[in-house]
Design a protein around this motif. Structure first.
Motif, PDB file in Angstrom:
ATOM      1  N   SER A 205     -22.531 -96.487 -46.333  1.00 30.76           N
ATOM      2  CA  SER A 205     -23.513 -97.398 -45.541  1.00 30.76           C
ATOM      3  C   SER A 205     -22.726 -97.725 -44.121  1.00 30.76           C
ATOM      4  CB  SER A 205     -23.052 -98.762 -46.462  1.00 30.76           C
ATOM      5  OG  SER A 205     -24.043 -98.677 -47.390  1.00 30.76           O
ATOM      6  N   GLY A 206     -21.657 -97.134 -43.974  1.00 29.84           N
ATOM      7  CA  GLY A 206     -20.978 -97.047 -42.729  1.00 29.84           C
ATOM      8  C   GLY A 206     -19.907 -96.205 -42.538  1.00 29.84           C
ATOM      9  N   LEU A 207     -19.365 -95.675 -41.261  1.00 32.03           N
ATOM     10  CA  LEU A 207     -18.544 -94.895 -41.207  1.00 32.03           C
ATOM     11  C   LEU A 207     -17.532 -95.300 -40.123  1.00 32.03           C
ATOM     12  CD1 LEU A 207     -17.127 -91.946 -41.572  1.00 32.03           C
ATOM     13  CD2 LEU A 207     -18.908 -90.920 -40.069  1.00 32.03           C
ATOM     14  N   VAL A 208     -16.134 -95.111 -40.149  1.00 36.85           N
ATOM     15  CA  VAL A 208     -15.172 -95.541 -39.216  1.00 36.85           C
ATOM     16  C   VAL A 208     -14.189 -94.316 -38.939  1.00 36.85           C
ATOM     17  CG1 VAL A 208     -13.487 -96.885 -38.080  1.00 36.85           C
ATOM     18  CG2 VAL A 208     -15.574 -98.015 -39.226  1.00 36.85           C
ATOM     19  N   GLN A 209     -14.081 -93.601 -37.899  1.00 35.35           N
ATOM     20  CA  GLN A 209     -13.404 -92.572 -37.751  1.00 35.35           C
ATOM     21  C   GLN A 209     -12.145 -92.913 -36.716  1.00 35.35           C
ATOM     22  OE1 GLN A 209     -16.825 -89.500 -37.181  1.00 35.35           O
ATOM     23  NE2 GLN A 209     -15.041 -88.208 -37.407  1.00 35.35           N
ATOM     24  N   ILE A 210     -10.950 -92.780 -37.085  1.00 37.04           N
ATOM     25  CA  ILE A 210      -9.698 -93.222 -36.481  1.00 37.04           C
ATOM     26  C   ILE A 210      -9.044 -91.786 -35.985  1.00 37.04           C
ATOM     27  CG2 ILE A 210      -7.794 -94.461 -36.254  1.00 37.04           C
ATOM     28  CD1 ILE A 210      -8.891 -95.999 -38.509  1.00 37.04           C
ATOM     29  N   GLU A 211      -8.912 -91.413 -34.478  1.00 40.97           N
ATOM     30  CA  GLU A 211      -8.126 -90.546 -34.124  1.00 40.97           C
ATOM     31  C   GLU A 211      -8.738 -89.119 -34.693  1.00 40.97           C
ATOM     32  OE1 GLU A 211      -6.370 -90.438 -31.842  1.00 40.97           O
ATOM     33  OE2 GLU A 211      -5.426 -92.172 -31.445  1.00 40.97           O
ATOM     34  N   ALA A 212     -10.090 -88.892 -34.770  1.00 37.09           N
ATOM     35  CA  ALA A 212     -10.665 -87.929 -35.120  1.00 37.09           C
ATOM     36  C   ALA A 212     -12.216 -88.023 -34.993  1.00 37.09           C
ATOM     37  CB  ALA A 212     -10.240 -87.189 -36.436  1.00 37.09           C
ATOM     38  N   HIS A 213     -12.737 -86.972 -34.456  1.00 33.68           N
ATOM     39  CA  HIS A 213     -14.263 -86.909 -34.235  1.00 33.68           C
ATOM     40  C   HIS A 213     -15.055 -85.924 -34.874  1.00 33.68           C
ATOM     41  CE1 HIS A 213     -18.005 -87.596 -31.565  1.00 33.68           C
ATOM     42  NE2 HIS A 213     -18.320 -87.918 -33.011  1.00 33.68           N
ATOM     43  N   ILE A 214     -15.116 -84.802 -34.267  1.00 34.15           N
ATOM     44  CA  ILE A 214     -15.630 -83.644 -34.623  1.00 34.15           C
ATOM     45  C   ILE A 214     -14.918 -82.683 -35.369  1.00 34.15           C
ATOM     46  CG2 ILE A 214     -17.283 -81.559 -33.785  1.00 34.15           C
ATOM     47  CD1 ILE A 214     -17.664 -82.986 -31.254  1.00 34.15           C
ATOM     48  N   PRO A 215     -15.265 -82.267 -36.357  1.00 37.93           N
ATOM     49  CA  PRO A 215     -14.608 -81.430 -37.249  1.00 37.93           C
ATOM     50  C   PRO A 215     -14.021 -79.841 -36.623  1.00 37.93           C
ATOM     51  CG  PRO A 215     -16.595 -81.805 -38.342  1.00 37.93           C
ATOM     52  CD  PRO A 215     -16.494 -82.148 -37.191  1.00 37.93           C
ATOM     53  N   LEU A 216     -12.648 -79.762 -36.902  1.00 41.32           N
ATOM     54  CA  LEU A 216     -11.868 -78.548 -36.427  1.00 41.32           C
ATOM     55  C   LEU A 216     -12.962 -77.476 -36.101  1.00 41.32           C
ATOM     56  CD1 LEU A 216      -8.372 -79.262 -37.448  1.00 41.32           C
ATOM     57  CD2 LEU A 216      -9.602 -80.291 -35.487  1.00 41.32           C
ATOM     58  N   SER A 217     -12.819 -76.690 -35.115  1.00 43.04           N
ATOM     59  CA  SER A 217     -13.615 -75.360 -34.947  1.00 43.04           C
ATOM     60  C   SER A 217     -12.898 -74.565 -34.214  1.00 43.04           C
ATOM     61  CB  SER A 217     -15.100 -75.980 -34.486  1.00 43.04           C
ATOM     62  OG  SER A 217     -14.954 -76.376 -33.051  1.00 43.04           O
ATOM     63  N   GLU A 218     -13.260 -73.249 -34.133  1.00 46.98           N
ATOM     64  CA  GLU A 218     -12.804 -72.243 -33.163  1.00 46.98           C
ATOM     65  C   GLU A 218     -13.729 -71.162 -33.202  1.00 46.98           C
ATOM     66  OE1 GLU A 218      -8.941 -71.246 -34.877  1.00 46.98           O
ATOM     67  OE2 GLU A 218      -9.625 -69.908 -36.300  1.00 46.98           O
ATOM     68  N   SER A 219     -13.473 -70.194 -32.190  1.00 52.28           N
ATOM     69  CA  SER A 219     -14.304 -69.032 -31.984  1.00 52.28           C
ATOM     70  C   SER A 219     -14.690 -68.055 -33.094  1.00 52.28           C
ATOM     71  CB  SER A 219     -13.826 -68.322 -30.711  1.00 52.28           C
ATOM     72  OG  SER A 219     -14.749 -67.271 -30.573  1.00 52.28           O
ATOM     73  N   PRO A 220     -15.573 -67.480 -33.465  1.00 49.27           N
ATOM     74  CA  PRO A 220     -15.952 -66.694 -34.494  1.00 49.27           C
ATOM     75  C   PRO A 220     -14.996 -65.435 -34.382  1.00 49.27           C
ATOM     76  CG  PRO A 220     -18.153 -67.774 -34.159  1.00 49.27           C
ATOM     77  CD  PRO A 220     -17.044 -68.054 -32.966  1.00 49.27           C
ATOM     78  N   GLN A 221     -14.738 -65.163 -33.157  1.00 51.53           N
ATOM     79  CA  GLN A 221     -13.972 -64.016 -32.824  1.00 51.53           C
ATOM     80  C   GLN A 221     -12.556 -64.006 -33.204  1.00 51.53           C
ATOM     81  OE1 GLN A 221     -16.137 -65.340 -30.592  1.00 51.53           O
ATOM     82  NE2 GLN A 221     -17.593 -63.531 -31.102  1.00 51.53           N
ATOM     83  N   LEU A 222     -12.222 -65.346 -33.869  1.00 52.87           N
ATOM     84  CA  LEU A 222     -10.503 -65.435 -34.039  1.00 52.87           C
ATOM     85  C   LEU A 222     -10.737 -65.444 -35.503  1.00 52.87           C
ATOM     86  CD1 LEU A 222      -9.447 -68.349 -31.697  1.00 52.87           C
ATOM     87  CD2 LEU A 222      -8.828 -65.873 -31.735  1.00 52.87           C
ATOM     88  N   SER A 223     -11.927 -65.443 -36.474  1.00 55.18           N
ATOM     89  CA  SER A 223     -11.848 -65.320 -37.840  1.00 55.18           C
ATOM     90  C   SER A 223     -11.123 -64.410 -38.615  1.00 55.18           C
ATOM     91  CB  SER A 223     -13.504 -65.018 -38.275  1.00 55.18           C
ATOM     92  OG  SER A 223     -14.313 -66.166 -37.859  1.00 55.18           O
ATOM     93  N   ALA A 224     -10.819 -63.266 -38.020  1.00 57.16           N
ATOM     94  CA  ALA A 224     -10.006 -62.280 -38.843  1.00 57.16           C
ATOM     95  C   ALA A 224      -8.713 -62.504 -38.543  1.00 57.16           C
ATOM     96  CB  ALA A 224     -10.079 -60.643 -38.348  1.00 57.16           C
ATOM     97  N   GLU A 225      -8.195 -62.980 -37.248  1.00 59.53           N
ATOM     98  CA  GLU A 225      -6.769 -63.423 -37.170  1.00 59.53           C
ATOM     99  C   GLU A 225      -6.385 -64.747 -38.160  1.00 59.53           C
ATOM    100  OE1 GLU A 225      -4.114 -65.098 -33.310  1.00 59.53           O
ATOM    101  OE2 GLU A 225      -5.984 -64.280 -32.959  1.00 59.53           O
ATOM    102  N   ARG A 226      -7.340 -65.597 -37.957  1.00 60.79           N
ATOM    103  CA  ARG A 226      -7.263 -66.918 -38.947  1.00 60.79           C
ATOM    104  C   ARG A 226      -7.166 -66.728 -40.555  1.00 60.79           C
ATOM    105  NH1 ARG A 226      -5.800 -71.654 -38.685  1.00 60.79           N
ATOM    106  NH2 ARG A 226      -6.896 -71.848 -36.664  1.00 60.79           N
TER     107      ARG A 226
END
Length: 251
Positions: free
Chosen positions: A126-147
């Motif tokens: 019914s409602g959402l409050v986000q504190i000190e974070a907004h968009i989920p963490l992401s990174e370039s697909p080119q870093l997938s193997a290194e990750r």
């Protein structure tokens, strides 16, 4: 914590999920679920829960310990803490709680979990409050193997480590102060919920596997698509100072 907030637990398969709860006087009351950040626990919201208690709204209020945190069970040695599994855990927790008219309040990692859950299950939030974070963490697909490599290597390092005692409770508090730059009064409830004493020695309760690196992180387009899918009334609270980017290892 006021005595009206009770320590409780529920079962998910063979695991225990611990939480603090203030029950409402009416079964149809709103349910507010607080979800803490990485390496924190339900006591992160100590000040907010105290304020709620003082105002005495007719809400059911729950603050959970995520798996591997606080008083909740650790995952088995063969299972780690992938971000998307937290969303599945939250889904099962809400079912077990029989939560009605749910409002999610998340901090940091908890805010990301809450946002993804709200996007996937808009009819349940019914409602959402986000504190000190907004968009989920992401990174370039080119870093997938290194990750992937870093994640696997961090797990192997974890397997070679032994559990070490903390010299004293005050040392644990000081460690937390140094890590967070917060006051002792702010970190004390979190530290106390995260400590156990065995034969006169202090140990952290949280699962040390939480410090292992993630083996996967979504691309920016995926993360943005999740945020765009949120339909519920949505408040994001960000500080004016802090980290430019998050480095939550278990996400």
């Amino acid at each position: 914590m006021d005595s009206t907030f009770k320590d409780k637990s529920l079962k998910i398969d063979d695991r225990t999920i611990a939480y603090l709860e203030r029950e409402a006087s009416k079964t149809t009351a709103k349910t507010v679920v607080f979800i803490h950040g990485w390496m924190d626990n339900a006591a992160s919201f100590h000040a907010l829960l105290a304020l709620i208690e003082k105002q005495s709204p007719d809400w059911r209020v729950v603050a959970i310990d995520l798996p591997g945190h606080g008083h909740s069970s650790h995952k088995s040695p063969h299972h780690f803490y992938n971000f998307h599994d937290y969303i599945d855990d939250l889904h099962r927790i809400l079912i077990k709680l029989h939560a009605v008219d749910v409002f999610l309040v998340g901090h940091s990692l908890g805010a990301l979990i809450a946002s993804c859950y709200s996007a996937a299950f808009p009819e349940k939030v019914s409602g959402l409050v986000q504190i000190e974070a907004h968009i989920p963490l992401s990174e370039s697909p080119q870093l997938s193997a290194e990750r992937l490599r870093k994640g696997i290597e961090s797990r192997e390092r974890w397997r070679g480590k032994t559990v070490k005692a903390i010299p004293s409770k005050q040392d644990a508090i000081n460690m937390r102060i140094r890590a967070t730059k917060l006051s002792e009064s702010a970190v004390l409830p979190i530290v106390e919920r995260d400590l156990r004493c065995e034969q006169g020695k202090w140990y952290w309760r949280h699962d040390s596997k939480l410090k292992c690196e993630s083996v996967y992180r979504m691309a920016e387009q995926n993360a943005q698509a999740i945020v765009d899918a949120i339909q519920t009334p949505h408040l994001v609270i960000l500080g004016e100072r802090g980290y430019a980017t998050f480095n939550i290892k278990s996400v």
